[in-house]
Design a protein around this motif. Structure first.
Motif, PDB file in Angstrom:
ATOM      1  N   PHE A 117      30.333  -0.398  22.060  1.00  0.00           N
ATOM      2  CA  PHE A 117      29.928  -0.779  20.704  1.00  0.00           C
ATOM      3  C   PHE A 117      30.906  -1.749  20.056  1.00  0.00           C
ATOM      4  CE2 PHE A 117      26.395   1.785  18.724  1.00  0.00           C
ATOM      5  CZ  PHE A 117      25.843   2.147  19.941  1.00  0.00           C
TER       6      PHE A 117
ATOM      7  N   ALA B 190      21.478  -4.080  18.807  1.00  0.00           N
ATOM      8  CA  ALA B 190      21.704  -4.692  17.487  1.00  0.00           C
ATOM      9  C   ALA B 190      20.590  -5.693  17.167  1.00  0.00           C
ATOM     10  CB  ALA B 190      23.076  -5.371  17.406  1.00  0.00           C
TER      11      ALA B 190
ATOM     12  N   ILE C  47      26.312  -1.703  12.932  1.00  0.00           N
ATOM     13  CA  ILE C  47      26.083  -1.022  14.211  1.00  0.00           C
ATOM     14  C   ILE C  47      27.417  -0.559  14.794  1.00  0.00           C
ATOM     15  CG2 ILE C  47      25.174  -1.280  16.552  1.00  0.00           C
ATOM     16  CD1 ILE C  47      22.887  -1.603  14.792  1.00  0.00           C
TER      17      ILE C  47
ATOM     18  N   MET D 277      15.786  -7.032  25.723  1.00  0.00           N
ATOM     19  CA  MET D 277      16.023  -8.150  24.811  1.00  0.00           C
ATOM     20  C   MET D 277      17.013  -9.092  25.477  1.00  0.00           C
ATOM     21  SD  MET D 277      17.708  -7.769  21.055  1.00  0.00           S
ATOM     22  CE  MET D 277      19.302  -8.519  20.992  1.00  0.00           C
ATOM     23  N   ASP D 278      16.716 -10.373  25.492  1.00  0.00           N
ATOM     24  CA  ASP D 278      17.617 -11.369  26.082  1.00  0.00           C
ATOM     25  C   ASP D 278      18.104 -10.957  27.472  1.00  0.00           C
ATOM     26  OD1 ASP D 278      17.377 -12.688  23.745  1.00  0.00           O
ATOM     27  OD2 ASP D 278      19.317 -12.051  22.937  1.00  0.00           O
TER      28      ASP D 278
ATOM     29  N   LEU E 272      16.788  -2.997  13.823  1.00  0.00           N
ATOM     30  CA  LEU E 272      16.816  -1.685  14.483  1.00  0.00           C
ATOM     31  C   LEU E 272      18.098  -0.939  14.126  1.00  0.00           C
ATOM     32  CD1 LEU E 272      15.259  -2.051  18.049  1.00  0.00           C
ATOM     33  CD2 LEU E 272      14.344  -0.899  16.043  1.00  0.00           C
TER      34      LEU E 272
ATOM     35  N   ILE F 107      29.901  -5.322  19.721  1.00  0.00           N
ATOM     36  CA  ILE F 107      28.726  -5.724  18.941  1.00  0.00           C
ATOM     37  C   ILE F 107      29.155  -6.442  17.669  1.00  0.00           C
ATOM     38  CG2 ILE F 107      26.735  -4.837  17.656  1.00  0.00           C
ATOM     39  CD1 ILE F 107      26.611  -2.591  19.758  1.00  0.00           C
TER      40      ILE F 107
ATOM     41  N   ASP G 131      17.477   2.027  27.843  1.00  0.00           N
ATOM     42  CA  ASP G 131      16.641   3.218  27.817  1.00  0.00           C
ATOM     43  C   ASP G 131      16.073   3.418  26.402  1.00  0.00           C
ATOM     44  OD1 ASP G 131      15.569   5.726  27.931  1.00  0.00           O
ATOM     45  OD2 ASP G 131      17.362   6.715  28.723  1.00  0.00           O
TER      46      ASP G 131
ATOM     47  N   LEU H 253      20.546   1.207  19.608  1.00  0.00           N
ATOM     48  CA  LEU H 253      21.485   0.634  18.641  1.00  0.00           C
ATOM     49  C   LEU H 253      22.318  -0.478  19.255  1.00  0.00           C
ATOM     50  CD1 LEU H 253      22.899   3.752  16.740  1.00  0.00           C
ATOM     51  CD2 LEU H 253      21.598   1.883  15.738  1.00  0.00           C
ATOM     52  N   SER H 254      22.650  -0.311  20.531  1.00  0.00           N
ATOM     53  CA  SER H 254      23.546  -1.287  21.159  1.00  0.00           C
ATOM     54  C   SER H 254      22.896  -2.668  21.293  1.00  0.00           C
ATOM     55  CB  SER H 254      24.029  -0.773  22.521  1.00  0.00           C
ATOM     56  OG  SER H 254      22.955  -0.837  23.441  1.00  0.00           O
TER      57      SER H 254
ATOM     58  N   ASP I  26      21.126  12.619  23.043  1.00  0.00           N
ATOM     59  CA  ASP I  26      21.010  11.322  23.725  1.00  0.00           C
ATOM     60  C   ASP I  26      21.474  11.419  25.170  1.00  0.00           C
ATOM     61  OD1 ASP I  26      20.908   8.170  22.554  1.00  0.00           O
ATOM     62  OD2 ASP I  26      21.734   8.467  24.555  1.00  0.00           O
ATOM     63  N   PRO I  27      20.641  10.913  26.088  1.00  0.00           N
ATOM     64  CA  PRO I  27      21.050  10.948  27.502  1.00  0.00           C
ATOM     65  C   PRO I  27      22.385  10.246  27.732  1.00  0.00           C
ATOM     66  CG  PRO I  27      19.026   9.627  27.182  1.00  0.00           C
ATOM     67  CD  PRO I  27      19.307  10.326  25.902  1.00  0.00           C
ATOM     68  N   LYS I  28      22.640   9.158  26.955  1.00  0.00           N
ATOM     69  CA  LYS I  28      23.884   8.403  27.133  1.00  0.00           C
ATOM     70  C   LYS I  28      25.106   9.270  26.885  1.00  0.00           C
ATOM     71  CE  LYS I  28      23.429   4.554  28.805  1.00  0.00           C
ATOM     72  NZ  LYS I  28      22.015   4.695  28.941  1.00  0.00           N
TER      73      LYS I  28
ATOM     74  N   ALA J 259      18.064  -7.599  15.210  1.00  0.00           N
ATOM     75  CA  ALA J 259      17.864  -7.905  13.801  1.00  0.00           C
ATOM     76  C   ALA J 259      16.380  -8.143  13.530  1.00  0.00           C
ATOM     77  CB  ALA J 259      18.668  -9.131  13.415  1.00  0.00           C
ATOM     78  N   LYS J 260      16.062  -8.207  12.244  1.00  0.00           N
ATOM     79  CA  LYS J 260      14.689  -8.525  11.856  1.00  0.00           C
ATOM     80  C   LYS J 260      14.270  -9.847  12.499  1.00  0.00           C
ATOM     81  CE  LYS J 260      11.727  -9.161   7.875  1.00  0.00           C
ATOM     82  NZ  LYS J 260      11.573  -9.060   6.439  1.00  0.00           N
TER      83      LYS J 260
ATOM     84  N   SER K 159      17.066   6.543  24.312  1.00  0.00           N
ATOM     85  CA  SER K 159      18.452   6.745  23.877  1.00  0.00           C
ATOM     86  C   SER K 159      18.704   5.984  22.580  1.00  0.00           C
ATOM     87  CB  SER K 159      19.413   6.260  24.965  1.00  0.00           C
ATOM     88  OG  SER K 159      20.697   6.033  24.419  1.00  0.00           O
ATOM     89  N   ILE K 160      19.021   6.706  21.510  1.00  0.00           N
ATOM     90  CA  ILE K 160      19.315   6.056  20.226  1.00  0.00           C
ATOM     91  C   ILE K 160      20.534   5.143  20.381  1.00  0.00           C
ATOM     92  CG2 ILE K 160      20.619   8.098  19.430  1.00  0.00           C
ATOM     93  CD1 ILE K 160      20.018   7.317  16.585  1.00  0.00           C
ATOM     94  N   LEU K 161      21.487   5.559  21.196  1.00  0.00           N
ATOM     95  CA  LEU K 161      22.704   4.752  21.356  1.00  0.00           C
ATOM     96  C   LEU K 161      22.398   3.448  22.077  1.00  0.00           C
ATOM     97  CD1 LEU K 161      25.146   7.639  22.260  1.00  0.00           C
ATOM     98  CD2 LEU K 161      24.916   6.460  20.084  1.00  0.00           C
ATOM     99  N   ASP K 162      21.535   3.540  23.101  1.00  0.00           N
ATOM    100  CA  ASP K 162      21.130   2.324  23.816  1.00  0.00           C
ATOM    101  C   ASP K 162      20.393   1.375  22.870  1.00  0.00           C
ATOM    102  OD1 ASP K 162      22.224   2.835  26.211  1.00  0.00           O
ATOM    103  OD2 ASP K 162      20.343   2.917  27.343  1.00  0.00           O
TER     104      ASP K 162
ATOM    105  N   ASP L  79      27.339  -7.054  14.796  1.00  0.00           N
ATOM    106  CA  ASP L  79      26.889  -6.453  13.539  1.00  0.00           C
ATOM    107  C   ASP L  79      27.831  -5.301  13.147  1.00  0.00           C
ATOM    108  OD1 ASP L  79      25.620  -4.961  11.595  1.00  0.00           O
ATOM    109  OD2 ASP L  79      23.617  -5.356  12.387  1.00  0.00           O
TER     110      ASP L  79
ATOM    111  N   ASN M  75      22.058 -10.995   8.638  1.00  0.00           N
ATOM    112  CA  ASN M  75      21.681 -10.047   9.682  1.00  0.00           C
ATOM    113  C   ASN M  75      20.304 -10.298  10.268  1.00  0.00           C
ATOM    114  OD1 ASN M  75      24.065  -8.581   9.510  1.00  0.00           O
ATOM    115  ND2 ASN M  75      23.295  -7.511   7.706  1.00  0.00           N
ATOM    116  N   ARG M  76      19.951 -11.528  10.468  1.00  0.00           N
ATOM    117  CA  ARG M  76      18.695 -11.792  11.144  1.00  0.00           C
ATOM    118  C   ARG M  76      18.809 -13.099  11.905  1.00  0.00           C
ATOM    119  NH1 ARG M  76      14.269 -11.836   6.809  1.00  0.00           N
ATOM    120  NH2 ARG M  76      13.128 -13.065   8.336  1.00  0.00           N
ATOM    121  N   ARG M  77      17.879 -13.266  12.847  1.00  0.00           N
ATOM    122  CA  ARG M  77      17.994 -14.423  13.737  1.00  0.00           C
ATOM    123  C   ARG M  77      17.351 -15.651  13.147  1.00  0.00           C
ATOM    124  NH1 ARG M  77      18.033 -12.864  19.820  1.00  0.00           N
ATOM    125  NH2 ARG M  77      19.876 -11.574  19.581  1.00  0.00           N
TER     126      ARG M  77
END
Lengths: 591, 98
Positions: free
Chosen positions: A118, B64, A126, B47-48, B24, A121, B53, B61-62, A85-87, B66-67, B56-59, A123, A306-308
């Motif tokens: 994180f 969060a 996550i 989003m919002d 996600l 967050i 990026d 995930l951040s 991951d670039p991050k 939801a469905k 980036s999996i971390l980006d 959730d 866990n959903r909007r």
């Protein structure tokens, strides 16, 4: 006596005896060094090389994952993505250049920055993925200092696998046939190690904090994953006892599995239904394999969390219809939305209730937010055309609430009639009896419903006025408090007088010490966790109804919890002395 | 049903919707980043008002997400159109492996 007995958390039941073998130990503290000017490029290159190497290790581990453990392959895959991951790597490289620090240190800082981001967050799933980032970073750091240049050490004989923490990639690098059991210093009830151990059906104890200090490679250890203990260097008497226990446990597991599809009937012919409490369609095979008589409590909250936006009627209908048809002709009881307290909906979390357990939850929430309630009722009614469905309203405190809920149900039925949608017009409708008020008016309530389901976990909490999660008062959580026993008895008698059936849901029903008392009351069904079904049916099939009634009479004449607990423990223990070693009981906490 | 790709001053954009049950989470995020990395274009997920990026999996995930969440994919570069088509198909297929 063993040299040391360590306490942990049993996450996969069983016993094993063998030699300890560590795959990894806690990493030593990383080096914190300032690098000389001009060395940044080579330090970045060193970091990138280490990350590439780890990525290749992970790819190899993933390719070796057997087909039945595909979930673990997916976890390793996400670790590979984190690794490149670039991050993570770019951020660490930037820190090397900006602050002239070594790669190990820079990586530590990059992980801390990600962890900080994180932590905001909401959730929790996550948020916990930071653990995965740390696991990957530690692998890279190990590479950087030249450890793990070889793949993880692999044993050449059958061993008890020990580790600081076991990531899925670690576990996959190991020949599983050689692992008798797991023990790790880190981890909790929901850790990867537990999932893996249960899928391999081997014992595991996690969260053994002093594991690394107390156990050396090659030490003889006993893993007691019934009580969550590790015995280091046991003596001969302990070895003999545990060899025996291991043999008994394995035989016991086989025998209860073999007999689990026999009917749940006492020696003198009293039969009840043993049903399951579940929240996912995926749990149905376990219910049926374990000999469950259907689902006594389907928790419908999962689809809403866990959903909007709340799920559509079609989504719910698909889920419910699938469940009803999979279980048919067995019964499935749909409990309507029981959000609140521990499971917040987005709408509710905005309420800021000072005391959510006594707040706008369950049926109260549904009567307030009728659009959600009606949608769920329509979906359940439509699903009733596909099997044997029942409806259950939670947290009813009085007749008025019940009548309101039934009124809405009738309106929804009329809508379905008008739309020509099929449903089962005789679908039974019941209520959860879990509030003291409902207990006291149970006779009146029984005249307006088809069945009762007694939710003992909440009934105990609300009757004794204690929050079980609060460690200062949890000692007061006593399932056999005279007030609780009498309440349950009162509800069962009211129901039977009015000719309706009673099911007991909650941990009490799967506690081998409490079950006989419930049987003595002549309950009609119990609903318990799917994995508890084979063991509880096995006990039930060797119980005598007359003895249960006698025990109940004695219990009802006692006036303190301690007298009752002592009486019950002696009676039941004498009845099943060997078998009870394999159970944990809610009564044990007062010892 | 996929939304049309639009041309804006900041590159190509397309609206996607999270339809898989878990949102996600790690597995779909890993797959999205993995696929995004196959393209040379810069790829972003918004989003919002927060843009991250998409490689980036971390980006990812951040967010969060939801469905039911709607997000905007944005691509800048030679293969951006192809990338957007490919990634938005992943969303509508619930990130299933082919």
């Amino acid at each position: 006596m063993a040299r040391e007995i360590l306490q942990g958390i049993a996450v996969s039941a069983g016993v094993s005896i063998g030699k300890a073998f560590f795959t990894n130990r806690r990493r030593r503290s990383v080096s914190f060094e300032i690098i000389p000017p001009g060395a940044a490029d080579s330090e970045v290159a060193r970091l990138e090389q280490a990350a590439d190497d780890v990525r290749e290790d992970l790819a190899r581990a993933r390719d070796n994952v057997p087909a039945e453990l595909r979930d673990h392959a997916a976890i390793i895959n996400s670790h590979m993505m984190i690794c490149q991951d670039p991050k993570l790597i770019r951020a660490a490289s930037q820190r090397i250049r900006d602050h002239h620090i070594c790669a190990e240190w820079a990586l530590d800082q990059a992980v801390d920055a990600i962890a900080a981001a994180f932590s905001a967050i909401e959730d929790p799933y996550i948020r916990e993925r930071v653990q995965d980032v740390r696991a990957v970073a530690e692998r890279i750091q190990a590479r950087l200092v030249g450890r793990h240049a070889e793949p993880l050490r692999t044993p050449d004989e059958r061993i008890v696998l020990m580790a600081h923490d076991l990531t899925p990639a670690d576990a996959m690098g190991l020949p599983t046939v050689k692992i008798m059991s797991f023990a790790t210093a880190e981890g909790g009830k929901t850790s990867h190690t537990g999932i893996l151990a249960r899928s391999l059906q081997i014992p595991a104890v996690v969260g053994v904090s002093s594991l690394e200090e107390s156990v050396a490679d090659g030490d003889l250890v006993i893993v007691d994953a019934l009580r969550g203990l590790i015995l280091v260097d046991p003596d001969e008497a302990e070895l003999a006892d545990y060899t025996d226990l291991k043999y008994q446990f394995e035989n016991y597991q086989k025998s209860i599995r073999r007999q689990s599809t026999l009917p749940a009937e006492t020696l003198d012919g009293y039969r009840i239904d043993v049903q399951a409490n579940i929240e996912l369609v995926e749990e149905v095979p376990q219910v049926l394999d374990g000999g469950g008589d259907g689902v006594g409590l389907y928790r419908t909250e999962y689809a809403f969390l866990n959903r909007r936006t709340p799920p559509t009627e079609e989504e719910l209908y698909e889920e419910y219809a699938q469940l009803a048809s999979l279980l048919s002709p067995r019964r499935v009881v749909f409990r309507t939305l029981d959000v609140g307290a521990d499971k917040m909906l987005a709408e509710q979390s905005q309420l800021q209730e000072p005391n959510p357990a006594l707040g706008l939850r369950a049926i109260r929430f549904c009567l307030r937010h009728q659009e959600v309630f009606r949608r769920q009722l329509r979906a359940i009614l439509r699903a009733s055309a596909h099997g044997s469905a029942s409806l259950l309203f939670p947290m009813i405190s009085g007749l008025h609430e019940l009548r309101q809920a039934k009124h809405i149900l009738n309106e929804v039925r009329a809508e379905l009639d008008a739309a020509g949608q099929p449903y089962d017009p005789d679908m039974p409708v019941g209520i959860m009896v879990e509030l003291p008020s409902a207990v006291l008016i149970s006779e009146a309530l029984a005249q307006e419903v088809d069945f009762f389901s007694i939710g003992t976990n909440d009934l105990i909490q609300y009757s004794l006025g204690i929050d079980r999660g609060n460690k200062h008062v949890s000692y007061l959580y006593q399932p056999l408090h005279p007030a609780i026993v009498r309440s349950i008895k009162y509800v069962v008698d009211s129901a039977h007088r009015m000719g309706i059936s009673v099911c007991v849901c909650g941990e009490v029903a799967s506690d081998p010490y409490c079950l006989p008392i419930l049987l003595g009351m002549q309950i009609d069904a119990i609903s318990i966790a799917p994995q508890a079904i084979p063991g509880i049916k096995h006990i039930l099939r060797r119980t005598n109804m007359e003895e249960c009634k006698e025990l109940l009479r004695d219990v009802l004449s006692a006036s303190t919890v301690s007298t009752i607990n002592r009486m019950v423990k002696e009676t039941i223990y004498n009845r099943f002395p060997e078998e009870l070693t394999f159970f944990s009981s809610m009564l044990d906490q007062d010892d | 049903m996929q939304e049309p790709i639009e041309e804006t001053q900041e590159g190509l954009t397309v609206t996607v919707c999270v339809v898989n049950d878990q949102g996600l989470h790690a597995r779909p995020a890993a797959r999205l980043a993995q696929e995004a990395q196959k393209f040379g274009s810069e790829l972003f997920l918004a989003m919002d008002g927060m843009e991250v990026d998409a490689k980036s999996i971390l980006d990812i995930l951040s967010l969060a997400a939801a469905k039911g969440t709607r997000l905007t994919l944005r691509g800048v570069g030679a293969d951006a159109r192809h990338a957007l088509e490919h990634l938005s198909a992943l969303f509508s297929n619930r990130f299933r492996e082919e």
